[in-house]
Write a protein that holds these residues in place. Structure first.
Motif, PDB file in Angstrom:
ATOM      1  N   ASN A  17      31.366  45.505   0.225  1.00 30.00           N
ATOM      2  CA  ASN A  17      32.000  45.418   1.544  1.00 30.00           C
ATOM      3  C   ASN A  17      31.485  44.204   2.319  1.00 30.00           C
ATOM      4  OD1 ASN A  17      33.465  47.786   1.179  1.00 30.00           O
ATOM      5  ND2 ASN A  17      31.756  49.043   1.877  1.00 30.00           N
ATOM      6  N   TYR A  18      31.117  43.171   1.605  1.00 29.49           N
ATOM      7  CA  TYR A  18      30.489  41.993   2.229  1.00 29.49           C
ATOM      8  C   TYR A  18      31.312  41.474   3.404  1.00 29.49           C
ATOM      9  CZ  TYR A  18      28.550  37.337   2.814  1.00 29.49           C
ATOM     10  OH  TYR A  18      27.980  36.205   3.344  1.00 29.49           O
ATOM     11  N   TRP A  19      32.573  41.158   3.171  1.00 28.66           N
ATOM     12  CA  TRP A  19      33.396  40.571   4.224  1.00 28.66           C
ATOM     13  C   TRP A  19      33.724  41.580   5.323  1.00 28.66           C
ATOM     14  CZ3 TRP A  19      32.890  35.750   4.608  1.00 28.66           C
ATOM     15  CH2 TRP A  19      32.752  34.953   3.489  1.00 28.66           C
ATOM     16  N   ASP A  20      33.789  42.833   4.994  1.00 32.40           N
ATOM     17  CA  ASP A  20      34.037  43.851   6.014  1.00 32.40           C
ATOM     18  C   ASP A  20      32.870  43.956   6.987  1.00 32.40           C
ATOM     19  OD1 ASP A  20      36.497  44.478   4.878  1.00 32.40           O
ATOM     20  OD2 ASP A  20      35.641  46.049   3.606  1.00 32.40           O
ATOM     21  N   ASN A  21      31.655  43.713   6.486  1.00 24.35           N
ATOM     22  CA  ASN A  21      30.447  43.864   7.301  1.00 24.35           C
ATOM     23  C   ASN A  21      29.870  42.539   7.777  1.00 24.35           C
ATOM     24  OD1 ASN A  21      30.493  46.693   6.892  1.00 24.35           O
ATOM     25  ND2 ASN A  21      29.558  46.399   4.878  1.00 24.35           N
ATOM     26  N   ARG A  31      30.671  40.090  10.039  1.00 27.05           N
ATOM     27  CA  ARG A  31      30.488  39.838  11.479  1.00 27.05           C
ATOM     28  C   ARG A  31      29.378  40.703  12.069  1.00 27.05           C
ATOM     29  NH1 ARG A  31      35.956  38.532  14.733  1.00 27.05           N
ATOM     30  NH2 ARG A  31      36.677  36.851  13.393  1.00 27.05           N
ATOM     31  N   THR A  32      29.347  41.960  11.695  1.00 29.83           N
ATOM     32  CA  THR A  32      28.306  42.857  12.207  1.00 29.83           C
ATOM     33  C   THR A  32      26.929  42.374  11.762  1.00 29.83           C
ATOM     34  OG1 THR A  32      29.852  44.709  12.154  1.00 29.83           O
ATOM     35  CG2 THR A  32      27.501  45.247  12.241  1.00 29.83           C
ATOM     36  N   SER A  33      26.826  41.983  10.508  1.00 25.93           N
ATOM     37  CA  SER A  33      25.544  41.501   9.985  1.00 25.93           C
ATOM     38  C   SER A  33      25.078  40.246  10.716  1.00 25.93           C
ATOM     39  CB  SER A  33      25.651  41.206   8.487  1.00 25.93           C
ATOM     40  OG  SER A  33      25.946  42.382   7.782  1.00 25.93           O
ATOM     41  N   ILE A  34      26.001  39.334  10.984  1.00 25.59           N
ATOM     42  CA  ILE A  34      25.648  38.097  11.684  1.00 25.59           C
ATOM     43  C   ILE A  34      25.200  38.396  13.111  1.00 25.59           C
ATOM     44  CG2 ILE A  34      26.618  35.942  12.627  1.00 25.59           C
ATOM     45  CD1 ILE A  34      25.996  35.841   9.626  1.00 25.59           C
ATOM     46  N   ARG A  35      25.889  39.318  13.781  1.00 29.25           N
ATOM     47  CA  ARG A  35      25.516  39.671  15.152  1.00 29.25           C
ATOM     48  C   ARG A  35      24.122  40.283  15.232  1.00 29.25           C
ATOM     49  NH1 ARG A  35      31.013  42.028  15.601  1.00 29.25           N
ATOM     50  NH2 ARG A  35      32.308  40.375  16.444  1.00 29.25           N
ATOM     51  N   GLU A  36      23.673  40.902  14.144  1.00 32.17           N
ATOM     52  CA  GLU A  36      22.367  41.551  14.133  1.00 32.17           C
ATOM     53  C   GLU A  36      21.207  40.574  13.933  1.00 32.17           C
ATOM     54  OE1 GLU A  36      22.776  44.564  11.151  1.00 32.17           O
ATOM     55  OE2 GLU A  36      23.999  45.838  12.448  1.00 32.17           O
ATOM     56  N   VAL A  37      21.516  39.320  13.599  1.00 27.98           N
ATOM     57  CA  VAL A  37      20.460  38.318  13.401  1.00 27.98           C
ATOM     58  C   VAL A  37      19.977  37.841  14.764  1.00 27.98           C
ATOM     59  CG1 VAL A  37      19.906  36.058  12.444  1.00 27.98           C
ATOM     60  CG2 VAL A  37      21.425  37.606  11.195  1.00 27.98           C
ATOM     61  N   SER A  38      18.676  37.917  14.980  1.00 24.73           N
ATOM     62  CA  SER A  38      18.100  37.471  16.245  1.00 24.73           C
ATOM     63  C   SER A  38      17.899  35.951  16.206  1.00 24.73           C
ATOM     64  CB  SER A  38      16.747  38.145  16.469  1.00 24.73           C
ATOM     65  OG  SER A  38      15.814  37.676  15.503  1.00 24.73           O
ATOM     66  N   PRO A  39      17.758  35.329  17.369  1.00 20.75           N
ATOM     67  CA  PRO A  39      17.478  33.888  17.383  1.00 20.75           C
ATOM     68  C   PRO A  39      16.215  33.547  16.587  1.00 20.75           C
ATOM     69  CG  PRO A  39      18.167  34.587  19.555  1.00 20.75           C
ATOM     70  CD  PRO A  39      17.990  35.845  18.724  1.00 20.75           C
ATOM     71  N   SER A  40      15.171  34.353  16.711  1.00 20.15           N
ATOM     72  CA  SER A  40      13.944  34.063  15.964  1.00 20.15           C
ATOM     73  C   SER A  40      14.159  34.261  14.460  1.00 20.15           C
ATOM     74  CB  SER A  40      12.779  34.926  16.465  1.00 20.15           C
ATOM     75  OG  SER A  40      13.058  36.296  16.265  1.00 20.15           O
ATOM     76  N   GLY A  41      14.995  35.210  14.082  1.00 14.20           N
ATOM     77  CA  GLY A  41      15.315  35.411  12.671  1.00 14.20           C
ATOM     78  C   GLY A  41      16.107  34.248  12.108  1.00 14.20           C
ATOM     79  N   ALA A  42      17.037  33.725  12.914  1.00 13.41           N
ATOM     80  CA  ALA A  42      17.823  32.566  12.487  1.00 13.41           C
ATOM     81  C   ALA A  42      16.927  31.336  12.333  1.00 13.41           C
ATOM     82  CB  ALA A  42      18.940  32.286  13.490  1.00 13.41           C
ATOM     83  N   LEU A  43      16.003  31.154  13.275  1.00 11.63           N
ATOM     84  CA  LEU A  43      15.075  30.024  13.203  1.00 11.63           C
ATOM     85  C   LEU A  43      14.188  30.130  11.965  1.00 11.63           C
ATOM     86  CD1 LEU A  43      13.800  27.473  14.352  1.00 11.63           C
ATOM     87  CD2 LEU A  43      12.328  28.946  15.756  1.00 11.63           C
ATOM     88  N   LYS A  44      13.680  31.319  11.699  1.00 14.20           N
ATOM     89  CA  LYS A  44      12.824  31.522  10.530  1.00 14.20           C
ATOM     90  C   LYS A  44      13.581  31.213   9.233  1.00 14.20           C
ATOM     91  CE  LYS A  44       9.927  34.928   8.204  1.00 14.20           C
ATOM     92  NZ  LYS A  44       9.452  36.301   8.186  1.00 14.20           N
TER      93      LYS A  44
END
Length: 89
Positions: free
Chosen positions: A2-6, A8-21
């Motif tokens: 269900n990669y594409w189904d999930n 957007r939700t998965s991307i929204r759950e990434v925090s700024p510090s997680g994205a930086l890391k």
């Protein structure tokens, strides 16, 4: 599954510090590579100011200086008309 189904939700759950890391772990500017396809004689003079340029053939083999066309003088880019601008009469 269900990669594409999930996605957007998965991307929204990434925090700024997680994205930086993740960026610090996976993006290596010193190993970056830009590939440009086109006429070397026109492109090399424009992009060589950013760093070393290597011209290769379609198989990836380096083209010797004697094999490559002499760089043409870089022409000034044509002015760009903004979207929605009225044409001059």
């Amino acid at each position: 599954e269900n990669y594409w189904d999930n996605f957007r939700t998965s991307i929204r759950e990434v925090s700024p510090s997680g994205a930086l890391k993740a960026a610090q772990q996976h993006i290596k500017p010193d190993n970056a590579l830009v590939v440009i396809v086109g006429k070397a004689a026109e492109i090399v003079p424009l992009v060589s100011k950013f760093g070393p340029v290597r011209v290769v053939d379609t198989n990836g083999a380096p083209i010797r200086a004697s094999d490559s066309p002499a760089p043409a003088a870089a022409a000034a880019p044509a002015p760009v008309k903004p979207v929605g601008a009225a044409a001059k009469p």
